[in-house]
Design a protein around this motif. Structure first.
Motif, PDB file in Angstrom:
ATOM      1  N   MET A   1       0.687  -0.924   0.077  1.00  0.00           N
ATOM      2  CA  MET A   1      -0.056   0.127  -0.070  1.00  0.00           C
ATOM      3  C   MET A   1       1.035   1.037   0.032  1.00  0.00           C
ATOM      4  O   MET A   1       0.630   2.047  -0.882  1.00  0.00           O
ATOM      5  CB  MET A   1      -0.773   0.125   1.136  1.00  0.00           C
ATOM      6  CG  MET A   1      -1.758   1.194   1.467  1.00  0.00           C
ATOM      7  SD  MET A   1      -2.610   1.069   2.788  1.00  0.00           S
ATOM      8  CE  MET A   1      -1.726   1.161   4.060  1.00  0.00           C
TER       9      MET A   1
ATOM     10  N   HIS B   1       2.728   1.986  -3.457  1.00  0.00           N
ATOM     11  CA  HIS B   1       1.935   2.248  -4.158  1.00  0.00           C
ATOM     12  C   HIS B   1       1.684   3.812  -4.052  1.00  0.00           C
ATOM     13  O   HIS B   1       1.439   4.448  -5.058  1.00  0.00           O
ATOM     14  CB  HIS B   1       0.456   1.556  -4.568  1.00  0.00           C
ATOM     15  CG  HIS B   1       0.859   0.093  -5.155  1.00  0.00           C
ATOM     16  ND1 HIS B   1       1.240   0.267  -6.355  1.00  0.00           N
ATOM     17  CD2 HIS B   1       0.455  -1.199  -4.761  1.00  0.00           C
ATOM     18  CE1 HIS B   1       1.388  -1.409  -6.924  1.00  0.00           C
ATOM     19  NE2 HIS B   1       0.981  -2.047  -5.466  1.00  0.00           N
TER      20      HIS B   1
ATOM     21  N   GLU C   1      -2.891   4.474 -11.759  1.00  0.00           N
ATOM     22  CA  GLU C   1      -2.939   3.027 -11.624  1.00  0.00           C
ATOM     23  C   GLU C   1      -2.541   2.881 -10.010  1.00  0.00           C
ATOM     24  O   GLU C   1      -2.850   2.024  -9.359  1.00  0.00           O
ATOM     25  CB  GLU C   1      -2.085   2.491 -12.367  1.00  0.00           C
ATOM     26  CG  GLU C   1      -2.054   0.992 -12.249  1.00  0.00           C
ATOM     27  CD  GLU C   1      -0.943   0.422 -13.465  1.00  0.00           C
ATOM     28  OE1 GLU C   1      -0.645  -0.828 -13.136  1.00  0.00           O
ATOM     29  OE2 GLU C   1      -0.669   0.918 -14.446  1.00  0.00           O
ATOM     30  N   HIS C   2      -1.232   3.594  -9.661  1.00  0.00           N
ATOM     31  CA  HIS C   2      -0.577   3.310  -8.333  1.00  0.00           C
ATOM     32  C   HIS C   2      -1.796   3.658  -7.257  1.00  0.00           C
ATOM     33  O   HIS C   2      -1.766   3.086  -6.065  1.00  0.00           O
ATOM     34  CB  HIS C   2       0.775   3.903  -8.285  1.00  0.00           C
ATOM     35  CG  HIS C   2       1.903   3.232  -8.998  1.00  0.00           C
ATOM     36  ND1 HIS C   2       2.265   1.983  -8.600  1.00  0.00           N
ATOM     37  CD2 HIS C   2       2.510   3.521 -10.092  1.00  0.00           C
ATOM     38  CE1 HIS C   2       3.148   1.648  -9.459  1.00  0.00           C
ATOM     39  NE2 HIS C   2       3.491   2.675 -10.378  1.00  0.00           N
TER      40      HIS C   2
ATOM     41  N   ASN D   1      -4.813   4.030  -7.328  1.00  0.00           N
ATOM     42  CA  ASN D   1      -6.159   2.970  -7.329  1.00  0.00           C
ATOM     43  C   ASN D   1      -5.720   1.833  -6.487  1.00  0.00           C
ATOM     44  O   ASN D   1      -6.304   1.274  -5.635  1.00  0.00           O
ATOM     45  CB  ASN D   1      -6.314   2.726  -8.609  1.00  0.00           C
ATOM     46  CG  ASN D   1      -7.440   4.242  -9.100  1.00  0.00           C
ATOM     47  OD1 ASN D   1      -7.828   4.897  -8.568  1.00  0.00           O
ATOM     48  ND2 ASN D   1      -7.507   4.067 -10.301  1.00  0.00           N
ATOM     49  N   GLN D   2      -4.497   1.412  -6.695  1.00  0.00           N
ATOM     50  CA  GLN D   2      -4.163  -0.010  -6.034  1.00  0.00           C
ATOM     51  C   GLN D   2      -3.923   0.268  -4.571  1.00  0.00           C
ATOM     52  O   GLN D   2      -4.069  -0.519  -3.646  1.00  0.00           O
ATOM     53  CB  GLN D   2      -2.634  -0.489  -6.582  1.00  0.00           C
ATOM     54  CG  GLN D   2      -2.928  -1.032  -8.113  1.00  0.00           C
ATOM     55  CD  GLN D   2      -1.874  -1.796  -8.584  1.00  0.00           C
ATOM     56  OE1 GLN D   2      -1.271  -2.770  -8.029  1.00  0.00           O
ATOM     57  NE2 GLN D   2      -1.318  -1.414  -9.862  1.00  0.00           N
TER      58      GLN D   2
ATOM     59  N   THR E   1      -7.261   0.579  -3.147  1.00  0.00           N
ATOM     60  CA  THR E   1      -7.859  -0.731  -2.776  1.00  0.00           C
ATOM     61  C   THR E   1      -7.128  -1.453  -1.395  1.00  0.00           C
ATOM     62  O   THR E   1      -7.981  -2.058  -0.807  1.00  0.00           O
ATOM     63  CB  THR E   1      -7.733  -1.606  -4.051  1.00  0.00           C
ATOM     64  OG1 THR E   1      -8.317  -0.942  -4.997  1.00  0.00           O
ATOM     65  CG2 THR E   1      -8.228  -3.084  -3.602  1.00  0.00           C
ATOM     66  N   LEU E   2      -6.002  -1.418  -1.493  1.00  0.00           N
ATOM     67  CA  LEU E   2      -5.355  -2.071  -0.240  1.00  0.00           C
ATOM     68  C   LEU E   2      -5.801  -1.322   1.101  1.00  0.00           C
ATOM     69  O   LEU E   2      -5.840  -2.052   2.114  1.00  0.00           O
ATOM     70  CB  LEU E   2      -3.728  -2.183  -0.479  1.00  0.00           C
ATOM     71  CG  LEU E   2      -3.432  -3.026  -1.782  1.00  0.00           C
ATOM     72  CD1 LEU E   2      -1.701  -2.545  -2.112  1.00  0.00           C
ATOM     73  CD2 LEU E   2      -3.523  -4.277  -1.203  1.00  0.00           C
TER      74      LEU E   2
END
Length: 209
Positions: A1, A4, A22-23, A25-26, A29-30
């Motif tokens: 987390m 990213h 992209e980073h 959003n990842q 999510t985490l």
């Protein structure tokens, strides 16, 4: 987390918006899986900056509001005030001036209650921008002058140049050409000292015109 999130900020600063998104959003999510409200709020703030850099102010405002909700759940008044100011700033850039002013005034009340000087200065800068955009140039001048006094009292040179540029904008709108040029020249020197060469060049071109 964390990796990213850091990469998201780095890509955003390097003007690589697709990679940054992209980073972020990842990371988001985490952070959601972990139930980490503070991390989620911080990531939403990063996403707001990213979208604002793409002139997508409505998207920036959406993420700023997400960040505010998370900070309010954490019951941290200063981070909530910072997020309130963010919401006000992005709302102003989206043309929602009444909403912007309400959020920034709420932020300023909290910062004043806690005597948080940087927060006060940043929020007064936002309120100055709102007043300037709505034609209330006298109010804008007062806000920027107060912000500049706080910044100088705390020797925060990093923010001083930006506020001086905004102050020059208001003087120009009032037809006070000499005062505008004086403020812009001081801002230009500040940008040069801080090696913010892109800002300095932009302002140099304005002065030459």
């Amino acid at each position: 987390m964390t990796a990213h999130r850091v990469l998201g900020h780095a890509c955003s600063r390097m003007n690589r918006p697709d990679d940054a998104l992209e980073h972020f959003n990842q990371a988001l999510t985490l952070a959601g899986v972990a139930g980490d409200l503070n991390a989620q709020a911080y990531i939403h703030q990063g996403l707001a900056v990213l979208w604002a850099g793409q002139e997508r102010h409505r998207k920036a405002l959406e993420h700023a509001k997400h960040a505010l909700r998370h900070y309010e759940m954490l019951d941290d008044p200063l981070t909530s005030a910072d997020a309130l100011n963010d919401v006000g700033w992005y709302a102003a850039h989206d043309g929602r001036f009444d909403e912007a002013r309400a959020h920034c005034e709420a932020a300023l009340r909290i910062f004043r209650l806690h005597e948080h000087h940087d927060g006060m200065a940043n929020t007064l800068d936002s309120l100055g921008y709102i007043a300037h955009r709505t034609g209330e140039h006298g109010q804008a001048l007062e806000c920027y002058t107060q912000a500049l006094a706080i910044i100088r009292m705390n020797r925060n040179a990093l923010d001083e140049a930006g506020i001086l540029e905004h102050l020059g904008d208001v003087h120009a709108a009032l037809g006070e050409r000499r005062e505008a040029v004086t403020a812009w020249n001081a801002a230009y020197q500040g940008y040069r000292t801080q090696r913010r060469y892109q800002d300095a060049e932009r302002l140099r071109q304005r002065l030459s015109r």
